[in-house]
Design a protein around this motif. Structure first.
Motif, PDB file in Angstrom:
ATOM      1  N   LEU A   1       0.623  -1.313   0.097  1.00 60.06           N
ATOM      2  CA  LEU A   1      -0.066   0.082   0.140  1.00 60.06           C
ATOM      3  C   LEU A   1       0.699   1.267  -0.112  1.00 60.06           C
ATOM      4  O   LEU A   1       0.738   2.235  -0.617  1.00 60.06           O
ATOM      5  N   PHE A   2       1.808   1.160   0.613  1.00 62.16           N
ATOM      6  CA  PHE A   2       2.813   2.218   0.900  1.00 62.16           C
ATOM      7  C   PHE A   2       3.366   2.567  -0.447  1.00 62.16           C
ATOM      8  O   PHE A   2       3.258   3.822  -1.009  1.00 62.16           O
ATOM      9  N   TRP A   3       3.971   1.661  -1.318  1.00 63.61           N
ATOM     10  CA  TRP A   3       4.586   2.146  -2.548  1.00 63.61           C
ATOM     11  C   TRP A   3       3.494   2.331  -3.659  1.00 63.61           C
ATOM     12  O   TRP A   3       3.661   3.163  -4.747  1.00 63.61           O
ATOM     13  N   LYS A   4       2.138   1.864  -3.452  1.00 63.61           N
ATOM     14  CA  LYS A   4       1.079   2.407  -4.335  1.00 63.61           C
ATOM     15  C   LYS A   4       0.697   3.619  -4.202  1.00 63.61           C
ATOM     16  O   LYS A   4       0.303   4.552  -4.953  1.00 63.61           O
ATOM     17  N   LEU A   5       0.747   4.186  -2.909  1.00 61.31           N
ATOM     18  CA  LEU A   5       0.332   5.743  -2.546  1.00 61.31           C
ATOM     19  C   LEU A   5       1.445   6.680  -2.568  1.00 61.31           C
ATOM     20  O   LEU A   5       1.235   7.916  -2.651  1.00 61.31           O
ATOM     21  N   LEU A   6       2.541   6.071  -2.908  1.00 60.57           N
ATOM     22  CA  LEU A   6       3.657   6.807  -2.582  1.00 60.57           C
ATOM     23  C   LEU A   6       3.900   8.099  -3.855  1.00 60.57           C
ATOM     24  O   LEU A   6       3.812   9.282  -3.509  1.00 60.57           O
ATOM     25  N   LEU A   7       3.656   7.547  -5.309  1.00 61.64           N
ATOM     26  CA  LEU A   7       3.730   8.533  -6.237  1.00 61.64           C
ATOM     27  C   LEU A   7       2.750   9.603  -6.019  1.00 61.64           C
ATOM     28  O   LEU A   7       2.792  10.624  -6.370  1.00 61.64           O
ATOM     29  N   PRO A   8       1.381   9.106  -6.130  1.00 59.28           N
ATOM     30  CA  PRO A   8       0.314   9.970  -5.891  1.00 59.28           C
ATOM     31  C   PRO A   8       0.330  11.080  -4.874  1.00 59.28           C
ATOM     32  O   PRO A   8       0.217  12.405  -5.008  1.00 59.28           O
ATOM     33  N   VAL A   9       1.054  10.720  -3.781  1.00 55.33           N
ATOM     34  CA  VAL A   9       1.037  11.503  -2.717  1.00 55.33           C
ATOM     35  C   VAL A   9       1.917  12.419  -2.979  1.00 55.33           C
ATOM     36  O   VAL A   9       2.000  13.850  -2.679  1.00 55.33           O
ATOM     37  N   LEU A  10       3.055  12.125  -3.601  1.00 55.44           N
ATOM     38  CA  LEU A  10       4.094  13.164  -4.121  1.00 55.44           C
ATOM     39  C   LEU A  10       3.691  14.089  -4.715  1.00 55.44           C
ATOM     40  O   LEU A  10       3.921  15.273  -4.602  1.00 55.44           O
ATOM     41  N   LEU A  11       3.026  13.724  -5.872  1.00 54.58           N
ATOM     42  CA  LEU A  11       2.562  14.548  -6.945  1.00 54.58           C
ATOM     43  C   LEU A  11       1.388  15.553  -6.365  1.00 54.58           C
ATOM     44  O   LEU A  11       1.804  16.768  -6.610  1.00 54.58           O
ATOM     45  N   ILE A  12       0.829  15.266  -5.279  1.00 58.63           N
ATOM     46  CA  ILE A  12      -0.300  15.980  -4.560  1.00 58.63           C
ATOM     47  C   ILE A  12       0.551  17.098  -3.890  1.00 58.63           C
ATOM     48  O   ILE A  12       0.312  18.277  -3.840  1.00 58.63           O
ATOM     49  N   PHE A  13       1.527  16.602  -3.256  1.00 59.20           N
ATOM     50  CA  PHE A  13       2.394  17.308  -2.178  1.00 59.20           C
ATOM     51  C   PHE A  13       3.246  18.403  -3.044  1.00 59.20           C
ATOM     52  O   PHE A  13       3.203  19.614  -2.874  1.00 59.20           O
ATOM     53  N   LEU A  14       3.888  18.044  -4.319  1.00 61.66           N
ATOM     54  CA  LEU A  14       4.681  19.060  -5.142  1.00 61.66           C
ATOM     55  C   LEU A  14       3.679  20.051  -5.717  1.00 61.66           C
ATOM     56  O   LEU A  14       4.057  21.127  -5.637  1.00 61.66           O
ATOM     57  N   GLY A  15       2.514  19.635  -6.116  1.00 60.34           N
ATOM     58  CA  GLY A  15       1.510  20.586  -6.669  1.00 60.34           C
ATOM     59  C   GLY A  15       1.207  21.628  -5.794  1.00 60.34           C
ATOM     60  O   GLY A  15       1.092  22.752  -6.065  1.00 60.34           O
ATOM     61  N   CYS A  16       0.825  21.253  -4.385  1.00 57.60           N
ATOM     62  CA  CYS A  16       0.503  22.082  -3.304  1.00 57.60           C
ATOM     63  C   CYS A  16       1.458  23.163  -2.911  1.00 57.60           C
ATOM     64  O   CYS A  16       1.583  24.270  -2.783  1.00 57.60           O
ATOM     65  N   VAL A  17       2.819  22.500  -3.029  1.00 56.84           N
ATOM     66  CA  VAL A  17       4.059  23.414  -2.929  1.00 56.84           C
ATOM     67  C   VAL A  17       4.279  24.620  -3.698  1.00 56.84           C
ATOM     68  O   VAL A  17       4.380  25.756  -3.527  1.00 56.84           O
ATOM     69  N   VAL A  18       3.985  24.062  -5.025  1.00 56.20           N
ATOM     70  CA  VAL A  18       4.244  25.176  -6.219  1.00 56.20           C
ATOM     71  C   VAL A  18       3.166  26.086  -6.003  1.00 56.20           C
ATOM     72  O   VAL A  18       3.452  27.399  -6.317  1.00 56.20           O
ATOM     73  N   ILE A  19       1.894  25.904  -6.167  1.00 56.89           N
ATOM     74  CA  ILE A  19       0.779  26.727  -5.586  1.00 56.89           C
ATOM     75  C   ILE A  19       1.140  27.712  -4.602  1.00 56.89           C
ATOM     76  O   ILE A  19       0.780  28.878  -4.758  1.00 56.89           O
ATOM     77  N   ALA A  20       1.236  27.063  -3.421  1.00 56.14           N
ATOM     78  CA  ALA A  20       1.750  28.036  -2.397  1.00 56.14           C
ATOM     79  C   ALA A  20       2.741  28.967  -2.621  1.00 56.14           C
ATOM     80  O   ALA A  20       2.589  30.289  -2.108  1.00 56.14           O
ATOM     81  N   ARG A  21       3.954  28.714  -3.088  1.00 57.66           N
ATOM     82  CA  ARG A  21       5.180  29.325  -3.244  1.00 57.66           C
ATOM     83  C   ARG A  21       4.690  30.387  -4.529  1.00 57.66           C
ATOM     84  O   ARG A  21       5.238  31.442  -4.412  1.00 57.66           O
ATOM     85  N   GLY A  22       3.822  29.740  -5.384  1.00 56.50           N
ATOM     86  CA  GLY A  22       3.495  30.798  -6.389  1.00 56.50           C
ATOM     87  C   GLY A  22       2.787  32.165  -5.746  1.00 56.50           C
ATOM     88  O   GLY A  22       2.757  33.318  -6.289  1.00 56.50           O
ATOM     89  N   SER A  23       1.921  31.525  -4.822  1.00 57.37           N
ATOM     90  CA  SER A  23       1.035  32.889  -4.130  1.00 57.37           C
ATOM     91  C   SER A  23       1.712  33.809  -3.386  1.00 57.37           C
ATOM     92  O   SER A  23       1.792  34.909  -3.415  1.00 57.37           O
ATOM     93  N   SER A  24       2.876  33.208  -2.536  1.00 60.05           N
ATOM     94  CA  SER A  24       3.529  33.999  -1.783  1.00 60.05           C
ATOM     95  C   SER A  24       4.592  34.972  -2.794  1.00 60.05           C
ATOM     96  O   SER A  24       5.147  35.949  -2.165  1.00 60.05           O
ATOM     97  N   ASN A  25       4.938  34.480  -3.682  1.00 60.21           N
ATOM     98  CA  ASN A  25       5.977  35.344  -4.740  1.00 60.21           C
ATOM     99  C   ASN A  25       5.109  36.204  -5.507  1.00 60.21           C
ATOM    100  O   ASN A  25       5.717  37.022  -6.190  1.00 60.21           O
ATOM    101  N   GLY A  26       3.705  36.418  -5.246  1.00 58.10           N
ATOM    102  CA  GLY A  26       2.844  37.181  -6.299  1.00 58.10           C
ATOM    103  C   GLY A  26       3.514  38.505  -6.376  1.00 58.10           C
ATOM    104  O   GLY A  26       3.797  39.315  -7.248  1.00 58.10           O
TER     105      GLY A  26
END
Length: 293
Positions: A81-106
């Motif tokens: 279960l860990f290996w199945k969820l690793l990639l989706p969770v990482l992609l979601i996390f990276l997307g949130c980081v990019v959105i958050a930093r994009g807003s803070s850099n406005g």
């Protein structure tokens, strides 16, 4: 922050030494090699980074992965279960980081756009002046009569002037530097700096502006992919950073500069007065970093 990191690591080593000493004296038996003990080499550094580093996204990701691995080793979370969820969770996390930093850099991004608009307007003005001068020169030359030798000399002089004007016109756009699987040192000592682009891919680049005369609202576009870029700036200039980073980051470390660097910065301040000027860093980091020193 570095002192805090050293203090935490010191406590970890002391605790490890005490546990080993207790086991050696047979006062008690504390098994430090429990299932998944190796995950502590991921969990502990990431936990320390949460308190010592300014950007915490990488530390949070590492901490979550380390804890999940530990739970899997202890049988709480199935490995499959860990290996199945690793990639989706990482992609979601990276997307949130990019959105958050994009807003803070406005705010910084808006300033960069305004600076670019001013530079573009300046280039148009220079182009118009060049065209007007060329038109005036053609009119004057047509109204004058000179011998063939003088005409050739005038044409050569005009060509040289045109080349100088063209060079002045191109300069505000900035230079471009690439460092791929190599290192590059870029020094603007005694020169006017209007902005540039630096890309480092599996390589490194050092941009030295400490002895440069920096034009107000100059822009540096830095891209670091599995590489590193260091920008040395005068002590009296204001630096603003807008960064988009994935497992990397851009940071201003001038407060941690060594005494030698500070002395060189003061020398640059005496040579050129950069007080009140702004330098914008537009950084993109993927497993790489951009440092301001």
């Amino acid at each position: 922050m570095k002192k805090a990191s050293n203090w935490v690591w010191g406590c970890v080593l002391v605790a490890l030494g005490i546990i080993l000493g207790i086991n050696a004296l047979e006062i008690a038996h504390i098994d430090i090699f429990f299932p998944g003990w190796w995950t502590l080499f991921i969990i502990v550094p990431c936990a320390i980074s949460l308190f010592t580093e300014k950007r915490k996204s990488g530390a949070i990701a590492g901490l979550v992965i380390g804890i999940c691995l530990l739970l899997s080793c202890l049988g709480v979370l199935p490995f499959g279960l860990f290996w199945k969820l690793l990639l989706p969770v990482l992609l979601i996390f990276l997307g949130c980081v990019v959105i958050a930093r994009g807003s803070s850099n406005g705010a910084v991004v808006d300033k960069i756009r305004q600076a670019e608009a001013k530079q573009s307007a300046k280039r148009h003005i220079v182009e118009a002046e060049v065209v007007d001068e060329e038109t005036d020169e053609e009119t004057d030359n047509n109204g004058k009569e000179a011998d063939e030798t003088d005409s050739v000399d005038n044409d050569d002089a005009d060509d040289a002037d045109d080349a100088d004007e063209s060079e002045d016109h191109d300069t505000p756009k900035g230079e471009e530097y690439w460092s791929t699987f190599s290192d590059q040192d870029i020094n603007y000592g005694g020169k006017t700096f209007r902005g540039c682009r630096v890309d480092a891919v599996f390589g490194g680049a050092d941009l030295d502006l400490r002895n440069a005369k920096i034009e107000n609202e100059a822009i540096i576009r830095a891209s670091s992919i599995f590489g590193g870029i260091i920008v040395y700036v005068p002590e009296d200039i204001k630096v603003e950073i807008a960064s988009t980073s994935i497992f990397g980051g851009a940071s201003d470390k001038r407060k941690k500069a060594k005494a030698k660097d500070q002395a060189e910065a003061k020398t640059a301040k005496k040579k050129f007065n950069n007080a009140g000027k702004n330098l914008y860093i537009d950084a993109t980091c993927v497993f790489g970093g951009v440092e301001i020193r």
